[in-house]
Design a protein around this motif. Structure first.
Motif, PDB file in Angstrom:
ATOM      1  N   UNK A 286       4.137  -6.186  -4.147  1.00 47.60           N
ATOM      2  CA  UNK A 286       4.272  -4.742  -4.381  1.00 47.60           C
ATOM      3  C   UNK A 286       5.246  -4.449  -5.510  1.00 47.60           C
ATOM      4  N   UNK A 287       4.959  -3.385  -6.246  1.00 43.08           N
ATOM      5  CA  UNK A 287       5.795  -3.053  -7.399  1.00 43.08           C
ATOM      6  C   UNK A 287       7.246  -2.824  -6.993  1.00 43.08           C
ATOM      7  N   UNK A 288       7.448  -2.172  -5.851  1.00 40.14           N
ATOM      8  CA  UNK A 288       8.806  -1.897  -5.393  1.00 40.14           C
ATOM      9  C   UNK A 288       9.554  -3.185  -5.080  1.00 40.14           C
ATOM     10  N   UNK A 289       8.910  -4.092  -4.337  1.00 42.35           N
ATOM     11  CA  UNK A 289       9.554  -5.357  -3.963  1.00 42.35           C
ATOM     12  C   UNK A 289       9.876  -6.200  -5.190  1.00 42.35           C
ATOM     13  N   UNK A 290       8.889  -6.336  -6.080  1.00 44.77           N
ATOM     14  CA  UNK A 290       9.117  -7.136  -7.278  1.00 44.77           C
ATOM     15  C   UNK A 290      10.225  -6.572  -8.157  1.00 44.77           C
ATOM     16  N   UNK A 291      10.290  -5.253  -8.287  1.00 44.38           N
ATOM     17  CA  UNK A 291      11.323  -4.646  -9.132  1.00 44.38           C
ATOM     18  C   UNK A 291      12.709  -4.846  -8.540  1.00 44.38           C
ATOM     19  N   UNK A 292      12.817  -4.766  -7.225  1.00 48.23           N
ATOM     20  CA  UNK A 292      14.115  -5.020  -6.578  1.00 48.23           C
ATOM     21  C   UNK A 292      14.584  -6.452  -6.858  1.00 48.23           C
ATOM     22  N   UNK A 293      13.644  -7.402  -6.827  1.00 48.64           N
ATOM     23  CA  UNK A 293      14.010  -8.797  -7.124  1.00 48.64           C
ATOM     24  C   UNK A 293      14.497  -8.922  -8.564  1.00 48.64           C
ATOM     25  N   UNK A 294      13.782  -8.280  -9.501  1.00 46.23           N
ATOM     26  CA  UNK A 294      14.195  -8.348 -10.900  1.00 46.23           C
ATOM     27  C   UNK A 294      15.541  -7.669 -11.114  1.00 46.23           C
ATOM     28  N   UNK A 295      15.783  -6.582 -10.413  1.00 48.13           N
ATOM     29  CA  UNK A 295      17.084  -5.920 -10.548  1.00 48.13           C
ATOM     30  C   UNK A 295      18.200  -6.813 -10.033  1.00 48.13           C
ATOM     31  N   UNK A 296      17.936  -7.559  -8.974  1.00 48.13           N
ATOM     32  CA  UNK A 296      18.934  -8.500  -8.495  1.00 48.13           C
ATOM     33  C   UNK A 296      19.169  -9.614  -9.509  1.00 48.13           C
ATOM     34  N   UNK A 297      18.109 -10.080 -10.170  1.00 46.61           N
ATOM     35  CA  UNK A 297      18.261 -11.135 -11.168  1.00 46.61           C
ATOM     36  C   UNK A 297      19.196 -10.713 -12.292  1.00 46.61           C
ATOM     37  N   UNK A 298      19.188  -9.426 -12.629  1.00 42.79           N
ATOM     38  CA  UNK A 298      20.030  -8.916 -13.714  1.00 42.79           C
ATOM     39  C   UNK A 298      21.277  -8.205 -13.181  1.00 42.79           C
ATOM     40  N   UNK A 299      21.664  -8.478 -11.958  1.00 42.46           N
ATOM     41  CA  UNK A 299      22.895  -7.894 -11.427  1.00 42.46           C
ATOM     42  C   UNK A 299      24.088  -8.353 -12.266  1.00 42.46           C
ATOM     43  N   UNK A 300      25.025  -7.430 -12.519  1.00 46.13           N
ATOM     44  CA  UNK A 300      26.104  -7.741 -13.472  1.00 46.13           C
ATOM     45  C   UNK A 300      27.192  -8.649 -12.907  1.00 46.13           C
ATOM     46  N   UNK A 301      27.123  -8.933 -11.620  1.00 47.45           N
ATOM     47  CA  UNK A 301      28.141  -9.823 -11.045  1.00 47.45           C
ATOM     48  C   UNK A 301      27.543 -11.076 -10.415  1.00 47.45           C
ATOM     49  N   UNK A 302      26.500 -10.915  -9.616  1.00 45.56           N
ATOM     50  CA  UNK A 302      25.948 -12.065  -8.884  1.00 45.56           C
ATOM     51  C   UNK A 302      24.518 -12.389  -9.274  1.00 45.56           C
ATOM     52  N   UNK A 303      23.996 -11.785 -10.324  1.00 48.14           N
ATOM     53  CA  UNK A 303      22.619 -12.023 -10.716  1.00 48.14           C
ATOM     54  C   UNK A 303      22.426 -13.385 -11.365  1.00 48.14           C
ATOM     55  N   UNK A 304      21.211 -13.913 -11.259  1.00 50.93           N
ATOM     56  CA  UNK A 304      20.912 -15.224 -11.826  1.00 50.93           C
ATOM     57  C   UNK A 304      21.043 -15.219 -13.346  1.00 50.93           C
ATOM     58  N   UNK A 305      20.612 -14.157 -14.000  1.00 51.33           N
ATOM     59  CA  UNK A 305      20.703 -14.089 -15.459  1.00 51.33           C
ATOM     60  C   UNK A 305      22.163 -14.082 -15.897  1.00 51.33           C
ATOM     61  N   UNK A 306      23.001 -13.316 -15.201  1.00 44.03           N
ATOM     62  CA  UNK A 306      24.436 -13.304 -15.527  1.00 44.03           C
ATOM     63  C   UNK A 306      25.045 -14.688 -15.340  1.00 44.03           C
ATOM     64  N   UNK A 307      24.657 -15.383 -14.273  1.00 41.68           N
ATOM     65  CA  UNK A 307      25.164 -16.731 -14.028  1.00 41.68           C
ATOM     66  C   UNK A 307      24.735 -17.695 -15.134  1.00 41.68           C
TER      67      UNK A 307
END
Length: 328
Positions: A138-159
């Protein structure tokens, strides 16, 4: 001596061939009536309500709950929207975003479709199943995952960016510490991430559709082209693309409609309707209609304008298809 009596003529026997043909011709339309009635109730009636609301000034929820004393403004809502410089900014954002996403989605989906067509049966099934997970999410679920990936403190991209050597990170990006970096703060970065989310969610449908079209192309044509010395690029443009032109045309129109109407992904990534510089038509309509003070008439007018733009795009495609059929 026996007398032969003639059997009475039935209505079916008296029916003329012309009347029988007319009755048969009407049968498909009669069978479609239930579906047309459902479409009318679920689609056309709400659409008519939105069009009607766009001609009134509606700024109170009580007006929508039953108070039919709506102040008539005619085309006033449209004049206000079209005369607002911010609307031109929103329209530019929408057009540029849709164009970039359609191009990227079509390219990535076509490449994946071509890859699936070259793989063996088992591997193609496995890869297609993995690819379709993005489409099924679902678009909502997938977007929440992507937002977590780009979280400014604990996101995978930030890491990952923090894991880069400080010298390399400073040389490439001008900073070494990425903790607390606002990935969604600048419009350019926001639209880049939004494009990544939308393309990730959209390309599997393009890939599977292209794969289905490739299965209908005779393999003898590709083999003959390879025997003549044509490379993969030439085979695609000279054989595959012309034969699948109608498929690509439909996919482009569908992608354009979907990308013009992007709402869920933008709403979740932006955290609501506060980031006005990144507005597009869908979220602009929602913000005008439901942000305090509500302006339901203005929101409806923006929705009607968006619908008209999509109808124009669809009409141009239908005209192009009809012209190609006439030329053929």
């Amino acid at each position: 001596m026996t007398t032969l009596t003639q059997a009475p003529e039935t209505p079916a026997a008296r029916e003329t061939p012309a009347r029988r043909r007319r009755r048969v011709d009407r049968l498909p339309y009669l069978l479609l009536l239930p579906c047309l009635a459902i479409i009318g109730v679920l689609l056309l009636w709400p659409l008519g309500q939105v069009v009607a609301m766009s001609f009134f000034r509606l700024d109170n929820v009580r007006q929508l709950r039953g108070d039919r004393d709506w102040p008539w403004v005619g085309l006033g809502n449209y004049a206000e929207i079209l005369g607002d410089p911010f609307f031109r900014t929103v329209l530019r954002n929408t057009v540029l975003f849709a164009a970039a996403n359609v191009v990227l989605t079509m390219i990535l989906g076509t490449l994946v479709g071509l890859l699936l067509n070259r793989l063996g049966r088992r591997m193609a099934t496995f890869v297609a199943s993995c690819v379709m997970l993005a489409w099924a999410t679902p678009a909502l679920t997938g977007t929440i995952v992507w937002k977590w990936l780009f979280d400014d403190t604990s996101g995978l991209v930030t890491w990952l960016f923090n894991a880069l050597p400080d010298g390399l990170s400073n040389a490439l990006f001008g900073r070494a510490d990425w903790t607390g970096y606002g990935w969604f703060n600048s419009p350019l970065m926001f639209f880049s991430i939004l494009t990544l989310v939308v393309v990730w969610h959209s390309f599997p449908f393009i890939a599977v559709s292209v794969l289905a079209g490739l299965k209908s192309v005779p393999s003898e044509l590709h083999e003959a082209a390879r025997v003549d010395g044509a490379g993969p690029w030439k085979v695609f443009w000279k054989i595959t693309f012309p034969l699948l032109r109608p498929v690509f045309g439909i996919l482009v129109v569908l992608s354009t409609i979907w990308d013009f109407k992007v709402f869920t992904q933008q709403f979740v990534l932006a955290g609501g309707t506060q980031d006005r510089p990144t507005f597009m038509l869908s979220i602009y309509s929602y913000a005008e209609a439901f942000s305090p003070p509500p302006k339901y008439g203005l929101g409806a007018a923006i929705a009607v304008i968006l619908t008209l733009i999509l109808l124009v795009v669809t009409g141009l495609y239908v005209r192009m298809v009809l012209k190609q059929e006439e030329d053929a």
